[in-house]
Design an enzyme around this catalytic site. Structure first.
Site, PDB file in Angstrom:
ATOM      1  N   GLU A  40      13.472   7.933 -25.291  1.00  0.00           N
ATOM      2  CA  GLU A  40      14.509   8.648 -26.052  1.00  0.00           C
ATOM      3  C   GLU A  40      15.569   7.655 -26.527  1.00  0.00           C
ATOM      4  OE1 GLU A  40      15.511  10.703 -27.906  1.00  0.00           O
ATOM      5  OE2 GLU A  40      16.666  12.362 -27.064  1.00  0.00           O
ATOM      6  N   PHE A  90      30.663   8.566 -31.212  1.00  0.00           N
ATOM      7  CA  PHE A  90      29.413   8.836 -31.924  1.00  0.00           C
ATOM      8  C   PHE A  90      28.800   7.523 -32.368  1.00  0.00           C
ATOM      9  CE2 PHE A  90      26.449  10.644 -34.936  1.00  0.00           C
ATOM     10  CZ  PHE A  90      26.051  11.775 -34.256  1.00  0.00           C
TER      11      PHE A  90
HETATM   12  P1  IMP Z   1      21.688  15.989 -25.957  1.00  0.00           P
HETATM   13  O1  IMP Z   1      20.731  17.117 -25.998  1.00  0.00           O
HETATM   14  O2  IMP Z   1      23.105  16.459 -26.076  1.00  0.00           O
HETATM   15  O3  IMP Z   1      21.499  15.061 -24.788  1.00  0.00           O
HETATM   16  O4  IMP Z   1      21.492  15.192 -27.278  1.00  0.00           O
HETATM   17  C1  IMP Z   1      20.495  14.275 -27.428  1.00  0.00           C
HETATM   18  C2  IMP Z   1      20.198  14.035 -28.876  1.00  0.00           C
HETATM   19  O5  IMP Z   1      21.356  14.139 -29.692  1.00  0.00           O
HETATM   20  C3  IMP Z   1      19.698  12.637 -29.038  1.00  0.00           C
HETATM   21  O6  IMP Z   1      18.302  12.650 -29.095  1.00  0.00           O
HETATM   22  C4  IMP Z   1      20.304  12.174 -30.328  1.00  0.00           C
HETATM   23  O7  IMP Z   1      19.378  12.403 -31.370  1.00  0.00           O
HETATM   24  C5  IMP Z   1      21.486  13.046 -30.550  1.00  0.00           C
HETATM   25  N1  IMP Z   1      22.728  12.328 -30.226  1.00  0.00           N
HETATM   26  C6  IMP Z   1      23.478  12.409 -29.107  1.00  0.00           C
HETATM   27  N2  IMP Z   1      24.535  11.592 -29.151  1.00  0.00           N
HETATM   28  C7  IMP Z   1      24.446  10.955 -30.341  1.00  0.00           C
HETATM   29  C8  IMP Z   1      25.248   9.954 -30.966  1.00  0.00           C
HETATM   30  O8  IMP Z   1      26.267   9.450 -30.462  1.00  0.00           O
HETATM   31  N3  IMP Z   1      24.818   9.537 -32.183  1.00  0.00           N
HETATM   32  C9  IMP Z   1      23.703  10.041 -32.790  1.00  0.00           C
HETATM   33  N4  IMP Z   1      22.928  10.973 -32.230  1.00  0.00           N
HETATM   34  C10 IMP Z   1      23.300  11.430 -31.013  1.00  0.00           C
HETATM   35 MG    MG Z   2      17.141  12.187 -30.855  1.00  0.00          MG
END
Ligand code: IMP
Ligand code: MG
Length: 177
Positions: A99, A152
Site C-alpha cells: 500500500e 497531505f
Molecule cells: P485510509 O483508509 O484513511 O487509511 O486511507 C488510505 C488511502 O487514502 C490511501 O490508499 C491513499 O490512497 C489515500 N491517502 C491517505 N492519506 C493520503 C495523503 O496524504 N495523500 C494522498 N493520498 C492519501
Molecule cells: Mg491508495
C-alpha cells in the site's frame, strides 16, 4: 495575489530509493523461497511496487486490486468497496499487501479482512508511508517505509485528485501566496 498549492519535498528520491532497498532486504529475508503473492492497491502503490519487486530476486507473483477511494476529496468516506478483486485464488499462498499510505487505516483494514476470507497461508502488510496521527482503526504494518506528519502528501505514485503522481520525490502539499 491568489494562493497556489505547491508541493514541497519531504523525502527525496534518494531517500526513497534507500528506504525501498531496506524494505526489499527485509522482505527477501522473510519471503525468499515462499513464492509470495504481492497484492498492490491501485493506483497509489504502482510506483512503489515497481521499484520494490525489481529488488526481489526470487520467485514471486504480483496482483493489483482496485478499491473505491477518496473520490476527489481529501477525506476517506469510511466506506470501502472492491472495484476490481483478485484474478486468482490465494488459498494457501503467502500474501503481502503493498500500500502507498495508511491514514485512518480503514482502507487497508477492509482489504485485509477481505483477503483473509480467501484463506492465505500468511497475510502481511507493507506500506510506503504511515500517518499514525489519523488512525481510526488499528492496523499492524509489518514493513514500513516512512512515518509522515499529519499533512497531505503527494508524489511517487501518490495523488491529490489524480494529480502529482509523477513527482519523483514524496512531497507535502502546501498553500503558498
Ligand atoms: P485510509 O483508509 O484513511 O487509511 O486511507 C488510505 C488511502 O487514502 C490511501 O490508499 C491513499 O490512497 C489515500 N491517502 C491517505 N492519506 C493520503 C495523503 O496524504 N495523500 C494522498 N493520498 C492519501
Ligand atoms: Mg491508495
Amino acid at each position: 495575489m491568489s494562493s497556489q498549492i505547491e508541493p514541497r519535498v519531504l523525502f527525496t528520491r534518494d531517500e526513497i530509493a534507500a528506504t525501498v532497498e531496506q524494505l526489499a532486504a527485509e522482505i527477501s529475508n522473510d519471503y525468499r523461497g515462499k513464492n509470495p503473492l504481492l497484492v498492490g492497491i491501485l493506483k497509489g502503490s504502482f510506483m512503489f511496487m515497481a521499484d520494490l519487486i525489481r529488488l526481489l530476486d526470487f520467485l514471486l507473483e504480483v496482483e493489483f486490486v482496485r478499491l473505491s477511494s477518496y473520490g476527489s476529496g481529501r477525506e476517506t468516506s469510511g466506506k470501502v468497496r472492491v472495484l476490481q478483486g483478485l484474478q486468482s485464488s490465494i488459498n494457501g499462498r503467502n500474501v503481502l499487501v503493498v500500500e502507498d499510505i495508511v491514514d485512518t487505516g480503514i482502507t487497508v483494514n477492509f482489504l485485509l479482512d477481505y483477503l483473509r476470507k480467501g484463506k492465505p497461508a500468511s497475510l502481511k502488510l507493507c506500506a510506503l508511508a504511515d500517518k499514525p496521527s489519523r488512525r481510526k482503526v488499528p492496523v499492524t504494518i509489518d514493513y514500513l517505509g516512512f512515518t509522515v506528519p499529519n499533512k497531505f502528501i503527494v508524489g511517487y505514485g501518490i495523488d491529490w485528485d489524480e494529480r502529482f503522481r509523477n513527482l519523483p520525490d514524496i512531497c507535502v502539499l502546501e498553500e503558498e501566496d
